[in-house]
Every structure is written in structure tokens, then in C-alpha cells.
Design a protein around this motif. Structure first.
Motif, PDB file in Angstrom:
ATOM      1  N   LYS A 174      -6.929   8.931  -2.509  1.00  0.00           N
ATOM      2  CA  LYS A 174      -5.666   8.165  -1.776  1.00  0.00           C
ATOM      3  C   LYS A 174      -4.367   9.553  -2.593  1.00  0.00           C
ATOM      4  CE  LYS A 174      -2.732   4.497  -1.475  1.00  0.00           C
ATOM      5  NZ  LYS A 174      -2.587   2.734  -1.912  1.00  0.00           N
ATOM      6  N   TYR A 175      -3.750   9.388  -2.857  1.00  0.00           N
ATOM      7  CA  TYR A 175      -2.726   9.862  -3.125  1.00  0.00           C
ATOM      8  C   TYR A 175      -2.613  11.385  -3.200  1.00  0.00           C
ATOM      9  CZ  TYR A 175      -0.997   5.205  -4.772  1.00  0.00           C
ATOM     10  OH  TYR A 175      -1.339   3.979  -4.908  1.00  0.00           O
TER      11      TYR A 175
ATOM     12  N   LYS B 116      -3.597   3.837 -18.239  1.00  0.00           N
ATOM     13  CA  LYS B 116      -5.033   5.141 -17.354  1.00  0.00           C
ATOM     14  C   LYS B 116      -4.855   4.611 -15.883  1.00  0.00           C
ATOM     15  CE  LYS B 116      -8.588   4.993 -19.172  1.00  0.00           C
ATOM     16  NZ  LYS B 116      -8.582   6.133 -19.430  1.00  0.00           N
ATOM     17  N   ASN B 117      -4.701   5.868 -14.932  1.00  0.00           N
ATOM     18  CA  ASN B 117      -4.265   6.100 -13.909  1.00  0.00           C
ATOM     19  C   ASN B 117      -3.315   5.074 -12.525  1.00  0.00           C
ATOM     20  OD1 ASN B 117      -6.451   7.826 -13.456  1.00  0.00           O
ATOM     21  ND2 ASN B 117      -8.229   6.110 -13.976  1.00  0.00           N
TER      22      ASN B 117
ATOM     23  N   TYR C 141       8.364   1.402 -15.004  1.00  0.00           N
ATOM     24  CA  TYR C 141       6.791   1.000 -15.256  1.00  0.00           C
ATOM     25  C   TYR C 141       6.361   1.758 -14.535  1.00  0.00           C
ATOM     26  CZ  TYR C 141       2.545  -0.059 -17.051  1.00  0.00           C
ATOM     27  OH  TYR C 141       1.456  -0.262 -17.321  1.00  0.00           O
ATOM     28  N   ALA C 142       5.569   2.622 -14.197  1.00  0.00           N
ATOM     29  CA  ALA C 142       4.618   3.290 -12.757  1.00  0.00           C
ATOM     30  C   ALA C 142       3.494   2.108 -12.614  1.00  0.00           C
ATOM     31  CB  ALA C 142       4.424   5.090 -13.241  1.00  0.00           C
ATOM     32  N   ILE C 143       3.109   2.017 -11.584  1.00  0.00           N
ATOM     33  CA  ILE C 143       2.006   1.271 -11.863  1.00  0.00           C
ATOM     34  C   ILE C 143       1.447   1.489  -9.692  1.00  0.00           C
ATOM     35  CG2 ILE C 143       3.199  -0.795 -10.907  1.00  0.00           C
ATOM     36  CD1 ILE C 143       0.718  -2.202 -12.817  1.00  0.00           C
ATOM     37  N   THR C 144       0.110   1.407  -9.602  1.00  0.00           N
ATOM     38  CA  THR C 144      -0.496   0.967  -7.920  1.00  0.00           C
ATOM     39  C   THR C 144       0.164  -0.225  -7.504  1.00  0.00           C
ATOM     40  OG1 THR C 144      -2.636   0.341  -8.333  1.00  0.00           O
ATOM     41  CG2 THR C 144      -2.198   2.810  -8.490  1.00  0.00           C
TER      42      THR C 144
ATOM     43  N   VAL D 106       0.297   9.881 -15.230  1.00  0.00           N
ATOM     44  CA  VAL D 106       1.467   8.943 -14.049  1.00  0.00           C
ATOM     45  C   VAL D 106       1.296   9.034 -12.826  1.00  0.00           C
ATOM     46  CG1 VAL D 106       3.075  11.030 -14.263  1.00  0.00           C
ATOM     47  CG2 VAL D 106       3.832   8.883 -14.336  1.00  0.00           C
ATOM     48  N   LEU D 107       0.576  10.353 -11.981  1.00  0.00           N
ATOM     49  CA  LEU D 107      -0.254  10.189 -10.969  1.00  0.00           C
ATOM     50  C   LEU D 107      -0.842   9.598 -10.222  1.00  0.00           C
ATOM     51  CD1 LEU D 107       0.871  14.878 -11.385  1.00  0.00           C
ATOM     52  CD2 LEU D 107       2.385  12.892 -10.467  1.00  0.00           C
ATOM     53  N   GLY D 108      -1.415   8.589 -10.339  1.00  0.00           N
ATOM     54  CA  GLY D 108      -2.325   8.396 -10.696  1.00  0.00           C
ATOM     55  C   GLY D 108      -3.764   9.234  -9.850  1.00  0.00           C
ATOM     56  N   ASP D 109      -4.415   8.699  -9.395  1.00  0.00           N
ATOM     57  CA  ASP D 109      -5.574   9.197  -8.651  1.00  0.00           C
ATOM     58  C   ASP D 109      -5.094  10.834  -7.962  1.00  0.00           C
ATOM     59  OD1 ASP D 109      -5.063   9.250  -6.179  1.00  0.00           O
ATOM     60  OD2 ASP D 109      -6.537   7.541  -6.026  1.00  0.00           O
TER      61      ASP D 109
END
Length: 585
Positions: free
Chosen positions: A198-199, A233-234, A260-263, A304-307
């Protein structure tokens, strides 16, 4: 006028500096070429078999390209001229045993003295993203008629330079898949094939660059802003050590710049409302992660960058300069995790669950003593011994690298799935559970979620997600796992642990688990172990958890605050640090 002259002089000096660095890097890769060639030839001609084998191992990739308007991909290989009569053929082989290799066509040969350059090609249409990596393989036949297969992983310095930081700019996209050549951290040439995440979509890549250009003038202020970003995680969960530490720290230091980083989907699903939560892909997210000093997580730094962590983009390189504090997602020792070892660029400082674990981290992972803080694990503060029930048994198999990126049908044909399906449907298991009124629960590792439809077909067991771990561990009389660190959580509560290691299980070298639990290799032995009493008393295992006391989260925060002067941002990206270290050596 004077200012313009000084500016021009500065630009010249800067250009000269980068040219010098470029020459250093090129010379470094040339030296690698020389070493590889020398080592490959140093075996000498012992006999026909050894001669053919050593010459084929001396092959290296010297160039590659793809046709702009077609799916054809070309690789040019340099090989000893003497080996050409023995060549049988070429193919691309996936790192997935469930897939067939791809035949590679020879397009032409050009003899250049003792070396011959061979041009081969294949169609990218044939590559499937269910395999993560594809290797170029050369098959030769010696004088006795025996075939030998060599994996071509070496490449010359021009190819390495062309592929650094990675080969994503040479990628081809097909619908939702991306295929590109790349150099792995061990400098091996591979073709990578995977789903487009996605990102990685254009709008997010463009936004990340635009955000970087806007914060550029503020980058010198990073150490003074002292921003901390937590994640798991992710960036798709909030129940591990990172989330628990963030929550407690927000209560203790509400004015500090901690986030806090999250989708977005995860935030909505978990109904989290803290104002210092940043959503992946938003302008605020990009501004903050560029300006952050510390990354604190229960995973490696790039989560931290997700997917979008899977290729070395500009964003990935910027994150490699941050200070990363590893808050663990479980106590270590049951399996070996080379990625976490010192010098791999993933971790700068980390916490340890106990004195025993710190000794392991310093001795086996090679971390300096002052980079490891003994605190206990925040997740242990969430365990509730009073929830214990003799009627609950939990199964927690960990992730297996050889079952990555499979289709549902392929997954259901793996030894892993078949083993658990056979176990849960066996009459002995069903009878034991019903006669003793026991509920069986299976916790899915986050990477198993893609196969959730397959797991739902399993009978006589309740399927749970990883966020249920704390509750189920607190309730369970017995935990059954293979290598999962959740074993330590059960042992921390004094519960029985059975290690189910069937014949085809992927091997993970770690602690001799016979010292802390019961090891079984088949379903019959597992059912027998469920019935038997525990071989290990809680008092025998106490030494693994010393010093054991409550308030682990509090101690983590205290250690972070006391040691924050040690947390200094890196001057160079991880790849540059690695190259500089090798050049100096």
C-alpha cells in the motif's frame, strides 16, 4: 559577489568530496572482484570434477537490463572460457520449493581471452510473486557425465554500484506485483518478486519526498527536538512492549514529544484515541518520522514504515540514521535470531528480560555491555496469574520462513498445516479434550493471518489472533509451541510448556529446551505429554528470570531516561556505515 564566490568554492569542495568517496567505493568493489576471482581459482585443477566445478563457481554477473516495452529481462554473465563446452543450461530457481524453476534462454556468446561473456534472458511474465527471491543457476556436466548446479550470486563492481541502495528503480510492475533485481546484505545478486504494498503507491512516495523537502531546514534540530516514536510489527498492532511503554510514558510525561505510529485501519479496529498517535501515510506522520531522534519498538527499526519497508527507499535510508531502541517482543534464547545481532544495523540499544538474557545477548549477540539494559518485559506486567484455568490449553506455533508467500492451496499442502490438522482431528486428541472438558486455542502469528481461511477449517480448536496472547497465557494450564518466545511468558507464571517439534519443522538453533520444558516429535507423544505431570518445577526455572519483580514497564522508562545522553543519531545511513567499515578494514 563575495558570497557567490564562497558558495561556488563550497560547491567545488563538496563535489570533490563526493567524487573522492565515489572513487573509494568503486575501488572497494573492484577489490571484492579481485578477491572473489582469486578465491575461486585458488583451488587449482585437482581433477576434471574439481576443475569444472571451480570454474563454474567463478562465474559472475557483469550487467543486466530490461526492455522498456516488453517483459524480457537480460543478464550478462562472465565465465571462464574453458567451461563453455561443459554448459548444459541455465535457469531461474525460486526460494520456494513448491514452485518450478524457469528456463533461461542463451542469446549469445562473446569470447574475450580467458573469459567469455554470455547473454541470457527470460520473461518476467513467468515469475510468480509467491516466491520472494529467484536465483540464476548454471548447470554444467563434467568429463564423467555428472551434472553440477552452481548458483550465480557474484557480480562485478559496476553491477553492485548500479543496484545500490537497491534495484527498485529497475523494477517492472504487473498489476499488483513488482519484480526487480537487487543486491542482498551479503552482496548476492537476486531477482526479487513480491506484491506491491500500500505505502509503495505513487501518492505516498510523492508525499514522503514533498514532506522531506519541507522539513529539510529543521533537520539540524533533531537532537534538540528529541522526538521519540514507538511502534510494533508493521505498525499494525498495539498490545506489545512498545505500546505498553508508550502508554505509561504518556501518563508520566504528558508534555514530551513522544508518538505512536500505526495504520488507520488498526487504530479504528482497536479504538485507540490518544492524540499523539500518528497515522501511516499522513503528512503529520512523514514530518514526525523525519524529525524523530529515537525509534522504540518491539520489532526491527523499519517496521515504522509499515508495509513499505521492503525496499531500500530514501525513507528507509533516513530511518537507518535514527537511534533504535529494541524493546523486545519476548524473552530470547529459544531460537537464534541473527538479524538481531550487533552490527546488523537493526538495533542500537535494547532491553533484557533478566540477567540471564543479558549475558546471552552480550555473549552470543556480541552487544557491548553498556548497550543492554536489564528491566524485565512490560508485557509481564499484564499477565494475571489469578486467571489460571485447568480447562485451557493454548497452541502457539511460530512463523516458519519456508511457508512464506504461498497460496491457500499450497499452504494446506505444507507439512506444517497437515501436521496440525492431523493432530486436531485425531481421535486421541478429541477424546482427551472431551473427557477432561478442555478447550484448545490456537494463536495465529501475525504472518499467518493471510492463511486464516485455512486455519478456520481446523476442527476442535478455537482460532485466536496475537492480541489475545496475554489473556490466553494467563488462563492456560499448558502452552504448546515450537520455538515461540511465548514459552517464557508461561514459564514466568510457572505453567507447563511442551515443545512440539515434528520431523519437517524448520530448524532454529537455540537453547536446549529440554532444560525448560518437554520436547515431543509427533502427535502421539504430544498427547502423552499433555496427560503427564510437569517435569520442571517453577523454582528450578527462577534463575532465568532474576531479578524478578513487578513494575517492569516503570523500569524500562527509568532506564531510557537515565541513558538518553547515550542515544546519538547516526551521521551516515546503514549502507554507508557498512561500506565505510569495510573500506577502513
Amino acid at each position: 559577489m563575495v558570497v557567490e564566490q564562497l558558495d561556488k568554492k563550497h560547491q567545488k569542495l563538496k563535489a570533490a568530496h563526493f567524487q573522492s568517496k565515489r572513487i573509494q567505493i568503486i575501488n572497494f568493489f573492484k577489490s571484492i572482484d579481485t578477491q572473489e576471482s582469486t578465491s575461486a581459482l585458488s583451488t587449482g585443477i585437482l581433477d576434471d570434477h574439481t576443475h569444472v566445478l571451480s570454474m563454474s563457481e567463478n562465474a559472475k554477473i557483469i550487467n543486466f537490463w530490461n526492455e522498456r516495452n516488453t517483459s524480457e529481462f537480460f543478464i550478462k554473465v562472465q565465465i571462464d572460457t574453458n567451461i563453455t563446452p561443459y554448459i548444459v543450461g541455465w535457469q531461474l530457481t525460486p526460494n520456494n520449493d513448491n514452485l518450478m524453476g524457469i528456463v533461461v534462454t542463451t542469446k549469445g556468446m562473446a569470447e574475450k581471452g580467458k573469459k567469455t561473456e554470455i547473454l541470457v534472458s527470460f520473461s518476467l511474465d513467468q515469475i510468480k510473486s509467491v516466491a520472494q527471491y529467484w536465483h540464476l543457476m548454471l548447470t554444467v556436466r563434467d568429463h564423467q557425465g555428472q551434472k553440477h548446479i552452481t548458483t550465480i550470486t557474484k557480480s562485478n563492481w559496476k553491477t553492485k554500484i548500479k543496484l545500490l541502495p537497491d534495484g527498485y528503480r529497475h523494477s517492472k510492475k504487473y498489476k499488483d506485483e513488482v519484480i526487480y533485481p537487487t543486491i542482498q546484505s551479503n552482496m548476492h545478486f537476486v531477482i526479487e518478486a513480491r506484491q506491491i504494498t500500500k505505502y509503495e503507491q505513487v501518492k505516498y512516495i510523492r508525499r514522503s519526498w514533498q514532506a522531506y523537502s519541507l522539513v529539510l531546514i529543521f533537520l539540524p534540530l533533531i537532537r534538540y527536538l528529541n522526538i521519540w516514536v514507538f511502534f510494533e510489527k508493521n505498525a499494525t498492532s498495539a498490545h506489545e512492549n512498545a505500546w505498553l511503554t508508550f502508554k505509561r510514558m504518556r501518563e508520566m510525561y504528558p508534555q514530551r514529544l513522544i508518538y505512536y505510529a500505526i495504520t488507520r485501519d488498526t487504530k479504528s479496529k482497536l479504538n485507540i484515541t490518544d492524540k499523539n498517535i500518528i497515522i501511516l501515510g499522513t503528512w503529520k506522520y512523514y514530518f514526525i518520522i523525519y524529525l524523530t531522534k529515537l525509534l522504540l519498538s518491539s520489532e526491527t527499526r523499519y517496521h515504522v514504515l509499515g508495509d513499505s519497508q521492503f525496499h531500500r527507499s530514501m525513507l528507509v535510508n533516513k530511518m537507518s540514521k535514527k537511534v533504535h531502541i529494541f524493546l523486545q517482543h519476548g524473552m530470547n534464547g529459544i531460537k537464534d535470531v541473527p538479524m538481531f545481532h550487533y552490527g546488523h544495523g537493526q538495533i542500537d540499544f535494547l532491553i533484557a528480560a533478566s540477567n540471564w538474557e543479558k549475558e546471552l545477548i552480550v555473549k552470543e549477540w556480541h552487544y557491548p555491555d553498556n548497550r543492554v539494559f536489564v528491566t524485565g518485559l512490560p508485557r509481564w506486567d499484564e499477565l494475571v496469574p489469578e486467571m489460571f484455568s485447568r480447562n485451557v490449553i493454548t497452541f502457539m506455533p511460530t512463523w516458519q520462513p519456508d511457508i512464506a508467500n504461498l497460496t491457500q492451496n499450497m499452504f494446506e499442502n505444507t507439512a506444517f498445516y497437515k501436521t496440525y490438522k492431523t493432530l486436531f482431528e485425531s481421535s486421541q486428541f478429541v477424546n482427551y479434550m472431551s473427557q477432561n472438558n478442555i478447550d484448545a486455542h490456537l494463536i495465529l502469528h501475525p504472518k499467518f493471518l493471510r492463511y486464516s481461511q485455512s486455519f478456520k477449517k481446523l476442527k476442535h480448536v478455537t482460532i485466536n489472533v496475537s492480541s489475545d496472547i496475554t489473556t490466553l497465557i494467563s488462563k492456560s494450564q499448558i502452552l504448546v509451541t515450537d520455538y515461540s518466545s511465548t514459552a517464557w511468558d508461561s514459564l514466568y507464571l510457572g505453567r507447563k510448556v511442551i515443545f512440539f517439534r515434528y520431523a519437517d519443522l524448520h530448524n532454529n538453533n537455540g537453547l536446549n529446551v529440554n532444560m525448560i520444558g518437554t520436547v515431543v516429535n509427533d502427535s502421539a507423544s504430544l498427547i502423552a505429554a499433555l496427560i503427564e505431570s510437569n517435569d520442571h518445577t517453577h523454582s528450578q526455572l527462577e534463575s532465568y528470570f532474576e531479578p524478578k519483580s513487578p513494575n517492569n514497564t516503570q523500569r524500562v522508562i527509568e532506564k531510557l531516561m537515565i541513558n538518553q545522553k547515550k542515544f546519538k543519531i547516526h551521521t551516515f545511513t546503514y549502507l554507508n556505515r557498512k561500506l565505510i567499515k569495510i573500506i577502513k578494514r
